[in-house]
Design an enzyme around this catalytic site. Structure first.
Site, PDB file in Angstrom:
ATOM      1  CE  LYS A 109      -3.965  -2.284   1.459  1.00 50.07           C
ATOM      2  NZ  LYS A 109      -3.758  -3.498   1.456  1.00 50.07           N
TER       3      LYS A 109
HETATM    4  C1  LIG Z   1      -4.352  -4.755   0.725  1.00 50.15           C
HETATM    5  C2  LIG Z   1      -3.500  -5.927   0.628  1.00 50.15           C
HETATM    6  C3  LIG Z   1      -3.795  -7.000  -0.414  1.00 50.15           C
HETATM    7  C4  LIG Z   1      -4.996  -6.634  -0.966  1.00 50.15           C
HETATM    8  O1  LIG Z   1      -4.920  -6.015  -2.180  1.00 50.15           O
HETATM    9  P1  LIG Z   1      -6.320  -5.425  -3.028  1.00 50.15           P
HETATM   10  O2  LIG Z   1      -5.960  -4.302  -3.824  1.00 50.15           O
HETATM   11  O3  LIG Z   1      -7.349  -4.956  -1.790  1.00 50.15           O
HETATM   12  O4  LIG Z   1      -6.875  -6.392  -3.840  1.00 50.15           O
HETATM   13  C5  LIG Z   1      -3.088  -8.040  -0.317  1.00 50.15           C
HETATM   14  N1  LIG Z   1      -1.883  -7.896   0.575  1.00 50.15           N
HETATM   15  C6  LIG Z   1      -1.520  -7.383   1.360  1.00 50.15           C
HETATM   16  C7  LIG Z   1      -0.318  -7.430   2.217  1.00 50.15           C
HETATM   17  C8  LIG Z   1      -2.319  -6.080   1.708  1.00 50.15           C
HETATM   18  O5  LIG Z   1      -2.002  -5.166   2.523  1.00 50.15           O
END
Ligand SMILES: *Cc1c(COP(=O)(O)O)cnc(C)c1O
Length: 457
Positions: A109
């Site tokens: 993120k």
């Molecule tokens: C948020 C997250 C995901 C999922 O990603 P999306 O964009 O919501 O599909 C997968 N792995 C981790 C470690 C995350 O923080």
């Protein structure tokens, strides 16, 4: 200049800056660009930041000068602790790992939020405005949003996390940040309570205006745009290693923001071999790709908590395109789904899916540790393991998106391998720093009072 329209077709079009600051469209839809621009030529030796500026420029052009954009992008990716920002490493004879966890909070993120925080700041300063970012988090988003707002004077950031229900590492990544505009608040309740109260706060128009509430959640177009870049750089890195066949991307999926960004890259002309949607036990997307029917089930907690989601909000953008960009049709389909919990929905071509439960996930972590000494976090392991569960993938390289560092989920990794992964050096004092967090009951008035106090400083 690109304009952005709501997927529900009933909101005025906006430019990029207003799309970013608005988040969700007033008709309940998500903003999408009028058209997908064509990918620019990128020099084979371009830095990640240079490639990022080039790929994203058509989305923002006309809302800020190019040099200002370039320096915002360069600053955002200078916070990563790897020169290549999102390096591609070989895992075995078929699979590569795209490491997306070299940012401040060691989860993917950061790739979006380091940029989005700076873009918010730029456009708010230009408008002589401030905003309050209110976030509900089950773990990863909260600290990434706080890091995105760190040092940004136009932003206050208040994060609600469910008390006692996030890991020690996740909590400390929020509570040890010592900056006057960042506020971590433990809410006595579940993640759903946090999310419901955040939604209610946004729906309280008087309160929203009073504190200039704004959102950086994964439906924000700015986040999708930032994630398009690493699909493009991964393709380039494969070419440099002599791999010409269009790769398949295996994406551990929750809210569908990450894999949607890959699909946007494909719409822009990236030659992609397809997408593999990897789910944990919360497998609504896998069932939809198998049957053509979306149907909600209760959320089950798993070892990959950032994928414990049933309603993947970014799916709306893909459905909108598959429905021929028909806003009324998209709105109707989504409303029926919300009301009845189940609906037939169109499916894209060239996609695969697989699910792994917690035992499967632990087995994948153990297997790759034994084979190569590499430690996978549980989310990344779901994406890696999915590749072995699909028989009809093309004979092409598979790029598995590694969405978190193993040290972010040390208990699961230790259970699978006996090894407790150490934190990277920039977080090595995390477990010793003093914590500070507010507390609040699961009540809208109480949360609004906490936000007011935070904004008043
Ligand atoms: C948020 C997250 C995901 C999922 O990603 P999306 O964009 O919501 O599909 C997968 N792995 C981790 C470690 C995350 O923080």
């Amino acid at each position: 200049m690109l304009r952005y329209n709501s997927t529900r077709g009933d909101a005025p079009p906006l430019d990029f800056a207003d799309t970013l600051l608005t988040g969700l469209a007033p008709d309940g839809g998500l903003y999408v660009p009028d058209e997908f621009p064509t990918l620019p030529e990128i020099a084979p030796d371009a830095s990640y930041a240079d490639a990022a500026s080039a790929v994203m420029w058509p989305f923002v052009e006309g809302t800020l000068p190019r040099p200002a954009f370039d320096s915002i992008v360069a600053e955002a990716y200078a916070t990563f602790d790897h020169d290549e920002v999102c390096p591609l490493v070989r895992l075995d004879d078929r699979r590569w790992l795209l490491e997306l966890f070299h940012g401040p909070t060691i989860a993917f993120k950061d790739v979006a939020l380091q940029l989005v925080g700076r873009l918010f700041d730029h456009f708010l300063i230009e408008r002589d405005r401030r905003a309050t970012i209110l976030v509900a988090t089950s773990g990863d988003t909260g600290s990434a949003a706080m890091q995105g707002c760190l040092g940004r004077d136009s932003l206050d950031c208040v994060v609600l996390f469910p008390e006692g229900r996030v890991s020690d590492v996740q909590r400390r990544q929020m509570t040890t940040l010592d900056a006057p505009n960042l506020h971590a608040v433990a809410l006595a309740g579940t993640f759903d309570d946090c999310q419901d109260i955040v939604k209610a706060a946004f729906a309280d128009r008087a309160f929203r205006d009073e504190v200039s509430l704004s959102a950086m959640n994964s439906i924000n177009w700015g986040r999708v745009m930032a994630q398009v870049v690493y699909y493009v750089t991964a393709r380039q890195a494969l070419r440099r290693q002599g791999e010409e066949a269009p790769p398949v991307f295996s994406v551990p999926t929750g809210n569908f923001g990450n894999v949607l960004a890959g699909w946007v890259a494909q719409q822009m002309g990236l030659d992609v071999g397809g997408f593999l949607v990897a789910s944990n036990t919360n497998d609504i997307l896998t069932r939809w790709l198998e049957t053509g029917r979306l149907s909600m089930e209760p959320v089950v907690p798993t070892l990959s908590p950032s994928m414990d989601i049933q309603v993947s909000s970014n799916l709306e953008r893909l459905l909108h395109q598959l429905l021929g960009r028909d806003g009324d049709g998209t709105g109707e389909l989504l409303r029926e789904f919300r009301a009845s919990g189940t609906v037939d929905a169109p499916r894209p071509e060239g996609w695969w899916s697989a699910r792994l439960d917690d035992d499967d996930t632990l087995a994948v972590i153990a297997e790759h540790h034994a084979a190569s000494g590499r430690l996978l976090d549980p989310h990344s392991a779901v994406g890696v393991g999915a590749v072995d569960r699909v028989d009809d993938l093309p004979d092409a390289p598979v790029v598995c998106l590694a969405t978190a560092h193993a040290a972010k989920f040390p208990d699961a990794v230790e259970a699978a391998t006996g090894v407790r992964p150490p934190l990277p050096s920039h977080l090595s004092d995390l477990l010793d720093l003093p914590e500070r967090a507010g507390t609040v009951t699961a009540d809208l008035d109480a949360v609004e009072a906490v936000v007011r106090a935070a904004v008043a400083g």
